[in-house]
Design a protein around this motif. Sequence first.
Motif, PDB file in Angstrom:
ATOM      1  N   THR A 186       6.882   3.592   3.512  1.00  0.00           N
ATOM      2  CA  THR A 186       5.644   2.911   3.097  1.00  0.00           C
ATOM      3  C   THR A 186       5.414   1.740   4.028  1.00  0.00           C
ATOM      4  OG1 THR A 186       6.544   1.222   1.619  1.00  0.00           O
ATOM      5  CG2 THR A 186       6.250   3.428   0.697  1.00  0.00           C
ATOM      6  N   ASP A 205       3.113  -1.687   4.179  1.00  0.00           N
ATOM      7  CA  ASP A 205       2.172  -2.679   3.683  1.00  0.00           C
ATOM      8  C   ASP A 205       1.369  -2.182   2.471  1.00  0.00           C
ATOM      9  OD1 ASP A 205       1.195  -5.238   3.813  1.00  0.00           O
ATOM     10  OD2 ASP A 205      -0.548  -4.659   5.029  1.00  0.00           O
ATOM     11  N   ILE A 206       2.098  -1.711   1.465  1.00  0.00           N
ATOM     12  CA  ILE A 206       1.411  -1.233   0.256  1.00  0.00           C
ATOM     13  C   ILE A 206       0.915  -2.431  -0.545  1.00  0.00           C
ATOM     14  CG2 ILE A 206       1.708  -0.036  -1.945  1.00  0.00           C
ATOM     15  CD1 ILE A 206       1.892   1.936   0.198  1.00  0.00           C
ATOM     16  N   ARG A 207      -0.360  -2.399  -0.843  1.00  0.00           N
ATOM     17  CA  ARG A 207      -0.952  -3.456  -1.665  1.00  0.00           C
ATOM     18  C   ARG A 207      -1.722  -2.827  -2.809  1.00  0.00           C
ATOM     19  NH1 ARG A 207      -1.288  -8.345   1.054  1.00  0.00           N
ATOM     20  NH2 ARG A 207      -0.261  -8.171   3.091  1.00  0.00           N
ATOM     21  N   ARG A 208      -1.634  -3.467  -3.939  1.00  0.00           N
ATOM     22  CA  ARG A 208      -2.379  -2.961  -5.086  1.00  0.00           C
ATOM     23  C   ARG A 208      -2.746  -4.140  -5.960  1.00  0.00           C
ATOM     24  NH1 ARG A 208      -5.555  -0.960  -8.385  1.00  0.00           N
ATOM     25  NH2 ARG A 208      -5.112   0.837  -9.730  1.00  0.00           N
ATOM     26  N   GLN A 232       2.022  -6.936  -2.968  1.00  0.00           N
ATOM     27  CA  GLN A 232       1.465  -7.680  -1.848  1.00  0.00           C
ATOM     28  C   GLN A 232       2.149  -7.326  -0.546  1.00  0.00           C
ATOM     29  OE1 GLN A 232       0.147 -11.632  -2.767  1.00  0.00           O
ATOM     30  NE2 GLN A 232       1.523 -11.681  -4.526  1.00  0.00           N
ATOM     31  N   ASP A 272      -5.404   4.314  -5.907  1.00  0.00           N
ATOM     32  CA  ASP A 272      -6.220   3.148  -5.530  1.00  0.00           C
ATOM     33  C   ASP A 272      -5.371   2.025  -4.942  1.00  0.00           C
ATOM     34  OD1 ASP A 272      -8.534   4.416  -6.464  1.00  0.00           O
ATOM     35  OD2 ASP A 272      -7.992   3.873  -8.517  1.00  0.00           O
ATOM     36  N   TYR A 273      -4.650   2.327  -3.896  1.00  0.00           N
ATOM     37  CA  TYR A 273      -3.840   1.297  -3.249  1.00  0.00           C
ATOM     38  C   TYR A 273      -4.254   1.186  -1.787  1.00  0.00           C
ATOM     39  CZ  TYR A 273      -1.265   5.282  -1.324  1.00  0.00           C
ATOM     40  OH  TYR A 273      -0.933   6.440  -0.668  1.00  0.00           O
ATOM     41  N   GLU A 274      -3.844   0.086  -1.175  1.00  0.00           N
ATOM     42  CA  GLU A 274      -4.068  -0.070   0.265  1.00  0.00           C
ATOM     43  C   GLU A 274      -2.743   0.097   0.973  1.00  0.00           C
ATOM     44  OE1 GLU A 274      -6.294  -3.783   1.110  1.00  0.00           O
ATOM     45  OE2 GLU A 274      -6.660  -3.651  -1.050  1.00  0.00           O
ATOM     46  N   GLY A 275      -2.807   0.456   2.247  1.00  0.00           N
ATOM     47  CA  GLY A 275      -1.583   0.660   3.011  1.00  0.00           C
ATOM     48  C   GLY A 275      -1.302   2.136   3.140  1.00  0.00           C
ATOM     49  N   ARG A 276      -0.092   2.430   3.564  1.00  0.00           N
ATOM     50  CA  ARG A 276       0.238   3.822   3.824  1.00  0.00           C
ATOM     51  C   ARG A 276       1.537   4.175   3.107  1.00  0.00           C
ATOM     52  NH1 ARG A 276      -1.524   7.924   6.412  1.00  0.00           N
ATOM     53  NH2 ARG A 276      -0.347   9.113   7.953  1.00  0.00           N
TER      54      ARG A 276
END
Lengths: 303, 259
Positions: B13, B15-18, B27, B62-66
């Motif tokens: 993963t 930079d997973i942000r939610r 964060q 619904d998350y950001e990052g990969r």
Amino acid sequence: MTDVRTDPEVLDLPRLEGAAPTTAAVLDPTEPHSLVDARGRHRRPKRRHRSAPSFLRKLAGPLIVLGVWQLLCTTGVVNENTLASPASVFDAGRELWASGELQENLLISLQRVALGLAFGVAVGLALAILAGLTRRGDDLLDPPVQMLRAIPILGLIPLVIIWFGVGETSKIFLIALGVTFPVYVNTHAAIRGVDARLVEAGETFGLSRAGLIGRVILPGALPGFLVGLRFALVGGWLIIIVAEQINAQSGLGYLINQAQAWYRTDIIVLGLVTYALLGLIADNIVRLLERRLLVWRGGFAGA
Amino acid sequence: MPDPSVSEPAVVTRDIRRSFDGRAVLQGIDLTIRPGEFVALLGRSGSGKSTFLRILGGLDPDYEGRALVPEKLSVVFQDPRLLPWQRVQTNVGIGLRRTLHLDRTTVRARTQRALAEVGLDGHAQAWPLTLSGGEAQRAALARALVREPQLLLLDEPFGALDALTRIRMHALLQELCRRHRPAVLLVTHDVDEALLLSDRVLVLTDGRVSLDLSVDLDSPRVRTDPRFSEARTRLLSELGVDELAEGRHETQPLAARSI
């Protein structure tokens, strides 16, 4: 202050080791006297006696009612013109059965209810599934259905007669309408109430959308649907009674209506009893269905 | 020379942000899990550890990052989530035919084997509602392992079980992991559980990984091992629990009562 040993309430208490009651009269002097036996403090142990089978015990109440009813009639407290006695109702039943009138009208009523039920359940179920499964379907269907539900079905009779005349269609339509709403409301609520966690689990384990509907959502909604079906049956009978008394040339309701013209309270009561029996049978069929379809609930259901 | 496909990570993963309604829960989580590695994710309640697991499980898009995960992954939730209207065996085999393209006989054989592995072969035809909590969770474990996952996501799977059942489930899980070697992410708030089971413990604080601790304790792991308690103190303090101070609070009323 009396000696605890002479107090009959205390002496009556069953002893700890299940000792014979005769020995209970003398308390063991080593037992602490300020304490009482826990058993029998609030509840006596159940006496084991052989009782009649449950269906016999349940039959006793109705039999007493019948007996009192018959007594009131034979002693003349109740006039036969007001309410026929059980015996004359039974005679009326035999008379109408022999002439074939009872079977004939019964069959016609049954047929109307069955057809109305079939249409109503199909429509109610289809609407519930459409509205229950998709947000868009819910937005589109639920408000109008809820509005229609608020209309008393029997109030529609004049309009239905104008639309369909007094033939079979109007009666079947009324029953179908009356059946649709309980089926819709209960099934819809059940679908919406299916545990979202189960749906989520189904998703992670690779169920397709059709698989989710067929294996998670619809089975989960089945108990609710069956509740709706029970309400629907009750509603269906209620409507046919009224519909057949207002506009019909056949059926149980017609039979009752004709009897009214001749002051035949025996036939009126016979018709009512028949309705009641049919209602009971229908309810039991659904219960049986519940037991069959919901075996997985095990002791959970209680019903 | 190791097979390059084997050395490929099981989870990556970046930079997973939610956030939920503007409240940032995760964060920036960077995590790599090797194949067969057992990682425990610790955190206080609300730290976002379950959110992270749900993202990896594909349950929260619904998350950001990969987030890269293997195709074959399974989840065990805190509650067993068995379909009450399907028998235990059917529950274990759910979705197998579609996802792994197996025929009915193969599915039956595999589910039967999985149930035997968790000691439930006698309950294959039982209804889930007749199972005890521990049995139901074992069935859930069988359902997760029957698809031979490369990644096993465990979301506080033993949280609802009694202490004795939990001990037995720990042993069972260790045994199963030894045999199947999936990469595991165990979300828990139980520090001892994390130390008993995992190769690596992560602590999630305020949506970030605040501690990444390798656990190389001798097996079988015992709580009395001084290095065990050392690691536990470390983890607890990272979680904001001062063992000694909390201990004093706990023992005082007890001592008072025993007088």
